[in-house]
Design a protein around this motif. Sequence first.
Motif, PDB file in Angstrom:
ATOM      1  N   GLU A  51       0.831  -1.210   0.000  1.00 23.06           N
ATOM      2  CA  GLU A  51       0.000   0.000   0.000  1.00 23.06           C
ATOM      3  C   GLU A  51       0.863   1.256   0.000  1.00 23.06           C
ATOM      4  OE1 GLU A  51      -4.017  -1.434   2.406  1.00 23.06           O
ATOM      5  OE2 GLU A  51      -2.193  -1.021   3.550  1.00 23.06           O
ATOM      6  N   ILE A  52       1.945   1.222   0.764  1.00 21.26           N
ATOM      7  CA  ILE A  52       2.872   2.361   0.798  1.00 21.26           C
ATOM      8  C   ILE A  52       3.468   2.586  -0.583  1.00 21.26           C
ATOM      9  CG2 ILE A  52       5.146   3.059   1.661  1.00 21.26           C
ATOM     10  CD1 ILE A  52       4.301   1.781   4.373  1.00 21.26           C
ATOM     11  N   ALA A  58       1.815   7.046  -6.784  1.00 21.37           N
ATOM     12  CA  ALA A  58       0.788   7.972  -7.276  1.00 21.37           C
ATOM     13  C   ALA A  58       1.221   9.417  -7.048  1.00 21.37           C
ATOM     14  CB  ALA A  58      -0.545   7.700  -6.585  1.00 21.37           C
ATOM     15  N   PHE A  59       1.762   9.702  -5.861  1.00 22.94           N
ATOM     16  CA  PHE A  59       2.221  11.060  -5.583  1.00 22.94           C
ATOM     17  C   PHE A  59       3.397  11.429  -6.484  1.00 22.94           C
ATOM     18  CE2 PHE A  59      -0.522  11.057  -1.958  1.00 22.94           C
ATOM     19  CZ  PHE A  59      -0.708  12.390  -1.640  1.00 22.94           C
ATOM     20  N   ASP A 285      -9.125   2.080   0.201  1.00 23.10           N
ATOM     21  CA  ASP A 285      -9.845   1.211  -0.741  1.00 23.10           C
ATOM     22  C   ASP A 285      -9.246   1.290  -2.139  1.00 23.10           C
ATOM     23  OD1 ASP A 285     -10.932   3.921  -0.539  1.00 23.10           O
ATOM     24  OD2 ASP A 285     -12.334   3.301  -2.111  1.00 23.10           O
ATOM     25  N   LEU A 286      -8.450   2.354  -2.416  1.00 24.06           N
ATOM     26  CA  LEU A 286      -7.834   2.511  -3.735  1.00 24.06           C
ATOM     27  C   LEU A 286      -6.337   2.185  -3.706  1.00 24.06           C
ATOM     28  CD1 LEU A 286      -9.574   5.802  -4.919  1.00 24.06           C
ATOM     29  CD2 LEU A 286     -10.182   3.429  -5.459  1.00 24.06           C
ATOM     30  N   LEU A 287      -5.897   1.507  -2.642  1.00 25.37           N
ATOM     31  CA  LEU A 287      -4.480   1.133  -2.523  1.00 25.37           C
ATOM     32  C   LEU A 287      -4.281  -0.375  -2.618  1.00 25.37           C
ATOM     33  CD1 LEU A 287      -3.369   3.483   0.422  1.00 25.37           C
ATOM     34  CD2 LEU A 287      -3.102   3.848  -2.041  1.00 25.37           C
ATOM     35  N   ASP A 295      -7.740   6.160 -10.383  1.00 24.27           N
ATOM     36  CA  ASP A 295      -8.835   6.526  -9.474  1.00 24.27           C
ATOM     37  C   ASP A 295      -8.293   7.181  -8.203  1.00 24.27           C
ATOM     38  OD1 ASP A 295     -10.711   5.489 -11.222  1.00 24.27           O
ATOM     39  OD2 ASP A 295     -10.701   3.503 -10.286  1.00 24.27           O
ATOM     40  N   LEU A 296      -7.165   6.680  -7.711  1.00 22.33           N
ATOM     41  CA  LEU A 296      -6.534   7.251  -6.515  1.00 22.33           C
ATOM     42  C   LEU A 296      -6.132   8.702  -6.765  1.00 22.33           C
ATOM     43  CD1 LEU A 296      -5.223   6.936  -3.685  1.00 22.33           C
ATOM     44  CD2 LEU A 296      -3.185   6.052  -4.856  1.00 22.33           C
TER      45      LEU A 296
END
Length: 329
Positions: A51-52, A58-59, A285-287, A295-296
């Motif tokens: 998840e991390i 994404a960032f 929920d988006l990870l 979407d994220l």
Amino acid sequence: MAQQFEDKFHRKFYYLRLSVTDVCNFKCTYCLPEGYKPVDGEKSSFLSLPEIKRVVKAFADCGTSKVRITGGEPSLRRDFNDIIHAVASTSGIDKVATTTNGYRMAKQVGQWREAGLTHINVSVDSLSPRMFHQITGENKFEQVMAGIDKAFEVGYEQVKVNAVLMNSFNLREVPAFLNWIKDRPIQLRFIELMQTGEMDHFFQKNHVSGATIRTQLLNEGWVPKVRQANDGPAQVFVHPDYKGEIGLIMPYEKGFCETCNRLRISAKGKLHLCLFGEQGVELRDLLQEDEQEADLIARIQTQLESKSVSHHLQDGNSGATPHLASIGG
């Protein structure tokens, strides 16, 4: 690269503060004076390594170049080295920092550097072992100092040291702090005490304006240093006679939020647009799958449209933040 994260005030976000745990083993008077207490007993619910990786990617794909790994005390994570490596391996991320209480640095900082950690902030609120113990609740001053020495030994050219200014505790130590950095490449950052939901009385008694320190510095020949795009909120000052630097973090000063360039992810996967904002936006929920990145990103960008121009600390409103450890400071 996807579109740069930007809010409606045209502030761009180059800097992610990523909390990986809200657990801390210190009991600092201004943060967790009673020690860490799980909110819901779900210790296993902190962000996982996959998840991390997804949230950092994404960032990075939206222009973020600096990630600070925070807590609680982030080095309490058994996979801390893996987290550092995952963040440092992300394309586009060129600064990987952490903020630590320093108690594990003497033993582990070499491993952190090998994993890819480029910058370190250590909390040292007093240079007196006795006062350090009083503030933190832990008699670990010597270990923390040894950790700072070890950081230089393994190759860090500068270490940042955070000290929260408190009227009844360490204000009288400002001259000693200045003397300490005269021959050490330490950026000493005096942080104004910030009001949180659980600390109203303590705040009223101990808050000191950083402006008084700034006036003193300017009178003594210190000059402002030029900011970089992904720098944090400190106003940094340098002096030709000092190896070290001074940073002032003054969230109550007018205009503090104008240069905001950072967003926060809590240890349980919520996006916080401000340290002193509201409850946070669920991202977890988006990870779960790599394919969810579009979407994220869309959810984060949508939320940025609602980011306020400023916090409301000056009005005595600390938002929904109960204490600084809850979303990584």
